[in-house]
Design a protein around this motif. Structure first.
Motif, mmCIF file in Angstrom:
data_model
loop_
_atom_site.group_PDB
_atom_site.id
_atom_site.type_symbol
_atom_site.label_atom_id
_atom_site.label_comp_id
_atom_site.label_asym_id
_atom_site.label_seq_id
_atom_site.Cartn_x
_atom_site.Cartn_y
_atom_site.Cartn_z
ATOM 1 N N ASP A 157 0.783 -1.233 0.099
ATOM 2 C CA ASP A 157 -0.003 0.122 0.075
ATOM 3 C C ASP A 157 0.771 1.347 -0.010
ATOM 4 O O ASP A 157 1.546 1.659 1.031
ATOM 5 C CB ASP A 157 -0.761 0.113 1.113
ATOM 6 C CG ASP A 157 -1.772 1.188 1.387
ATOM 7 O OD1 ASP A 157 -1.770 1.972 0.343
ATOM 8 O OD2 ASP A 157 -2.849 1.266 2.282
ATOM 9 N N LEU A 158 0.942 2.050 -1.244
ATOM 10 C CA LEU A 158 1.876 3.017 -1.257
ATOM 11 C C LEU A 158 0.985 4.333 -1.098
ATOM 12 O O LEU A 158 1.562 5.505 -1.554
ATOM 13 C CB LEU A 158 2.554 3.020 -2.457
ATOM 14 C CG LEU A 158 3.639 2.067 -2.928
ATOM 15 C CD1 LEU A 158 3.909 1.820 -4.211
ATOM 16 C CD2 LEU A 158 4.586 1.834 -1.723
ATOM 17 N N SER A 159 -0.159 4.258 -0.657
ATOM 18 C CA SER A 159 -1.032 5.282 -0.316
ATOM 19 C C SER A 159 -0.426 6.373 0.485
ATOM 20 O O SER A 159 0.187 5.865 1.600
ATOM 21 C CB SER A 159 -2.435 5.141 -0.141
ATOM 22 O OG SER A 159 -2.466 4.318 1.120
ATOM 23 N N ASP A 160 -0.582 7.702 0.481
ATOM 24 C CA ASP A 160 -0.290 8.876 1.384
ATOM 25 C C ASP A 160 -0.678 8.292 2.930
ATOM 26 O O ASP A 160 -1.869 7.979 3.087
ATOM 27 C CB ASP A 160 -0.911 10.003 1.208
ATOM 28 C CG ASP A 160 -0.298 10.695 0.045
ATOM 29 O OD1 ASP A 160 0.717 10.108 -0.723
ATOM 30 O OD2 ASP A 160 -0.631 11.944 -0.628
ATOM 31 N N GLY A 161 0.114 8.336 3.858
ATOM 32 C CA GLY A 161 -0.301 8.151 5.401
ATOM 33 C C GLY A 161 1.022 8.088 6.250
ATOM 34 O O GLY A 161 2.145 8.285 5.751
ATOM 35 N N LEU A 198 4.403 8.708 4.169
ATOM 36 C CA LEU A 198 4.581 8.251 2.644
ATOM 37 C C LEU A 198 3.617 9.498 2.192
ATOM 38 O O LEU A 198 2.572 9.743 2.353
ATOM 39 C CB LEU A 198 3.788 6.958 2.276
ATOM 40 C CG LEU A 198 4.426 5.837 2.722
ATOM 41 C CD1 LEU A 198 3.703 4.491 2.227
ATOM 42 C CD2 LEU A 198 5.745 5.734 1.998
ATOM 43 N N ASP A 233 2.728 10.843 -1.962
ATOM 44 C CA ASP A 233 3.166 10.595 -3.346
ATOM 45 C C ASP A 233 4.067 9.403 -3.579
ATOM 46 O O ASP A 233 5.298 9.403 -4.556
ATOM 47 C CB ASP A 233 3.846 11.769 -4.176
ATOM 48 C CG ASP A 233 2.647 13.018 -3.974
ATOM 49 O OD1 ASP A 233 1.509 12.611 -4.040
ATOM 50 O OD2 ASP A 233 3.097 14.231 -3.845
ATOM 51 N N GLY A 234 3.998 8.538 -2.813
ATOM 52 C CA GLY A 234 4.600 6.971 -3.138
ATOM 53 C C GLY A 234 5.992 7.167 -2.602
ATOM 54 O O GLY A 234 6.881 6.265 -2.715
ATOM 55 N N ARG A 243 -0.650 1.898 10.229
ATOM 56 C CA ARG A 243 -0.908 2.937 9.335
ATOM 57 C C ARG A 243 -2.272 3.730 9.762
ATOM 58 O O ARG A 243 -3.037 3.228 10.137
ATOM 59 C CB ARG A 243 -1.135 2.285 8.217
ATOM 60 C CG ARG A 243 -1.436 3.155 7.057
ATOM 61 C CD ARG A 243 -1.877 2.570 5.661
ATOM 62 N NE ARG A 243 -0.711 1.862 4.835
ATOM 63 C CZ ARG A 243 -0.013 2.945 4.020
ATOM 64 N NH1 ARG A 243 -0.425 4.385 3.848
ATOM 65 N NH2 ARG A 243 0.975 2.539 3.351
ATOM 66 N N PRO A 282 -4.115 8.032 8.992
ATOM 67 C CA PRO A 282 -4.007 8.862 7.803
ATOM 68 C C PRO A 282 -2.869 10.049 8.210
ATOM 69 O O PRO A 282 -2.590 9.997 9.422
ATOM 70 C CB PRO A 282 -5.302 9.671 8.063
ATOM 71 C CG PRO A 282 -6.317 8.798 8.833
ATOM 72 C CD PRO A 282 -5.303 7.807 9.614
#
Length: 165
Positions: free
Chosen positions: A46-50, A73, A75-76, A155, A157
Protein backbone atom coordinates in the motif's frame (compact mmCIF):
# COMPACT_ATOMS: atom_id res chain seq x y z
CA UNK A 1 25.08 1.04 37.05
CA UNK A 2 26.00 -1.36 34.20
CA UNK A 3 22.30 -1.79 33.32
CA UNK A 4 21.75 2.00 33.23
CA UNK A 5 24.83 2.42 31.05
CA UNK A 6 23.63 -0.31 28.65
CA UNK A 7 20.19 1.30 28.44
CA UNK A 8 21.76 4.70 27.79
CA UNK A 9 23.98 3.28 25.04
CA UNK A 10 21.04 1.45 23.45
CA UNK A 11 18.83 4.53 23.61
CA UNK A 12 21.57 6.72 22.13
CA UNK A 13 22.10 4.26 19.30
CA UNK A 14 18.37 4.07 18.63
CA UNK A 15 18.08 7.85 18.59
CA UNK A 16 21.05 8.13 16.26
CA UNK A 17 19.25 5.88 13.80
CA UNK A 18 16.31 8.28 13.75
CA UNK A 19 17.75 11.35 12.22
CA UNK A 20 20.28 13.55 10.61
CA UNK A 21 24.01 13.24 10.33
CA UNK A 22 26.01 14.00 13.42
CA UNK A 23 28.21 17.09 13.42
CA UNK A 24 31.38 16.56 11.40
CA UNK A 25 29.99 13.54 9.55
CA UNK A 26 31.03 13.31 5.93
CA UNK A 27 28.47 14.03 3.24
CA UNK A 28 29.01 12.37 -0.14
CA UNK A 29 27.17 9.39 -1.65
CA UNK A 30 24.28 7.06 -0.86
CA UNK A 31 23.92 4.12 1.50
CA UNK A 32 27.02 2.22 2.46
CA UNK A 33 27.69 0.95 -1.03
CA UNK A 34 27.78 -2.72 -0.05
CA UNK A 35 24.98 -4.87 -1.34
CA UNK A 36 22.06 -5.61 0.95
CA UNK A 37 19.85 -8.64 0.65
CA UNK A 38 16.93 -8.01 -1.69
CA UNK A 39 13.57 -7.36 -0.07
CA UNK A 40 10.06 -7.77 -1.45
CA UNK A 41 6.70 -7.14 0.19
CA UNK A 42 4.92 -10.35 1.21
CA UNK A 43 1.53 -8.88 0.22
CA UNK A 44 0.56 -6.15 -2.25
CA UNK A 45 2.18 -2.96 -0.96
CA UNK A 46 0.00 0.00 0.00
CA UNK A 47 1.84 3.08 -1.27
CA UNK A 48 -0.98 5.52 -0.50
CA UNK A 49 -0.27 8.66 1.54
CA UNK A 50 -0.21 8.08 5.28
CA UNK A 51 1.67 7.90 8.56
CA UNK A 52 3.34 4.60 9.47
CA UNK A 53 4.37 4.14 13.10
CA UNK A 54 6.49 1.13 14.08
CA UNK A 55 6.93 0.52 17.83
CA UNK A 56 9.44 -2.20 18.75
CA UNK A 57 9.04 -3.05 22.47
CA UNK A 58 11.88 -4.76 24.37
CA UNK A 59 14.25 -3.62 21.61
CA UNK A 60 17.44 -5.68 21.38
CA UNK A 61 16.42 -7.74 24.41
CA UNK A 62 16.19 -4.73 26.73
CA UNK A 63 12.94 -5.15 28.64
CA UNK A 64 11.09 -1.85 28.89
CA UNK A 65 12.99 -0.16 26.03
CA UNK A 66 10.73 0.64 23.07
CA UNK A 67 12.25 2.01 19.89
CA UNK A 68 9.78 3.72 17.57
CA UNK A 69 10.35 4.56 13.91
CA UNK A 70 7.88 6.83 12.08
CA UNK A 71 7.52 7.35 8.36
CA UNK A 72 5.31 9.48 6.15
CA UNK A 73 4.41 8.31 2.65
CA UNK A 74 3.72 11.21 0.29
CA UNK A 75 3.16 10.56 -3.42
CA UNK A 76 4.69 7.08 -3.03
CA UNK A 77 7.91 8.39 -1.44
CA UNK A 78 9.01 7.85 2.18
CA UNK A 79 10.08 10.57 4.58
CA UNK A 80 10.93 10.47 8.27
CA UNK A 81 8.34 11.90 10.63
CA UNK A 82 8.78 13.89 13.82
CA UNK A 83 5.61 13.83 15.90
CA UNK A 84 7.12 16.49 18.22
CA UNK A 85 7.25 19.00 15.38
CA UNK A 86 4.59 17.43 13.11
CA UNK A 87 7.13 17.49 10.27
CA UNK A 88 7.96 15.09 7.45
CA UNK A 89 11.59 15.42 6.33
CA UNK A 90 14.28 13.72 4.29
CA UNK A 91 16.44 11.42 6.42
CA UNK A 92 19.53 12.05 4.33
CA UNK A 93 21.06 15.27 3.13
CA UNK A 94 21.87 15.43 -0.58
CA UNK A 95 25.06 13.43 -1.14
CA UNK A 96 25.24 12.17 2.44
CA UNK A 97 27.33 9.02 2.69
CA UNK A 98 26.01 5.87 4.37
CA UNK A 99 22.40 7.03 4.41
CA UNK A 100 19.35 5.89 2.46
CA UNK A 101 15.58 6.00 2.80
CA UNK A 102 13.69 4.47 -0.11
CA UNK A 103 11.00 2.04 -1.14
CA UNK A 104 12.30 -1.15 -2.69
CA UNK A 105 9.81 -3.76 -3.99
CA UNK A 106 7.07 -2.57 -1.61
CA UNK A 107 9.37 -2.30 1.42
CA UNK A 108 10.53 0.92 3.09
CA UNK A 109 14.26 0.50 3.61
CA UNK A 110 16.01 2.86 6.01
CA UNK A 111 19.78 2.38 6.20
CA UNK A 112 21.97 4.73 8.22
CA UNK A 113 25.51 4.63 9.61
CA UNK A 114 26.47 6.90 12.50
CA UNK A 115 29.76 8.77 12.80
CA UNK A 116 31.10 6.04 15.13
CA UNK A 117 30.49 3.41 12.41
CA UNK A 118 27.40 1.73 13.87
CA UNK A 119 24.98 0.89 11.11
CA UNK A 120 21.21 0.67 11.70
CA UNK A 121 18.81 -0.74 9.12
CA UNK A 122 15.04 -1.08 9.20
CA UNK A 123 12.83 -2.80 6.60
CA UNK A 124 9.07 -2.10 6.75
CA UNK A 125 6.88 -4.33 4.59
CA UNK A 126 4.12 -2.08 3.22
CA UNK A 127 1.87 -5.07 2.55
CA UNK A 128 1.96 -6.73 5.98
CA UNK A 129 3.24 -3.80 8.09
CA UNK A 130 5.92 -6.07 9.58
CA UNK A 131 9.22 -4.45 10.53
CA UNK A 132 12.67 -5.98 10.76
CA UNK A 133 15.61 -4.27 12.48
CA UNK A 134 19.33 -4.89 11.92
CA UNK A 135 22.52 -3.55 13.43
CA UNK A 136 26.16 -3.70 12.44
CA UNK A 137 28.80 -2.62 14.92
CA UNK A 138 32.25 -1.67 13.57
CA UNK A 139 34.20 -4.80 12.69
CA UNK A 140 31.24 -7.17 13.05
CA UNK A 141 28.71 -8.76 10.71
CA UNK A 142 25.18 -7.45 10.46
CA UNK A 143 22.84 -9.02 13.01
CA UNK A 144 19.09 -9.06 13.41
CA UNK A 145 17.82 -7.04 16.37
CA UNK A 146 15.06 -8.76 18.30
CA UNK A 147 12.01 -7.13 19.85
CA UNK A 148 8.75 -8.41 21.28
CA UNK A 149 7.02 -11.01 19.07
CA UNK A 150 3.90 -9.78 17.35
CA UNK A 151 4.96 -6.12 17.16
CA UNK A 152 3.64 -4.54 13.95
CA UNK A 153 3.57 -1.14 12.37
CA UNK A 154 0.32 0.86 12.30
CA UNK A 155 -0.91 2.89 9.34
CA UNK A 156 -2.90 6.06 9.95
CA UNK A 157 -4.06 9.04 7.87
CA UNK A 158 -1.64 11.94 7.47
CA UNK A 159 -1.63 14.14 10.57
CA UNK A 160 -3.52 17.45 10.29
CA UNK A 161 -1.25 20.45 9.90
CA UNK A 162 1.69 18.30 8.72
CA UNK A 163 4.65 20.38 7.56
CA UNK A 164 6.68 18.81 4.75
CA UNK A 165 10.32 19.85 4.72
Amino acid sequence: MKRMMAITIAATTALAACGAAEPGEAAAGEASGDSLPAVTSADPADLSDGLITCAMPDFDGKVGLTTTERFILIDGQPKRYSDFQNQAFDLCQAGQENCALKIENGVIRMDWTSANGTRSRYDVDLGTLDIAAYRTDPGTAERSVAFRDGAKCVREPLPEGLEIM
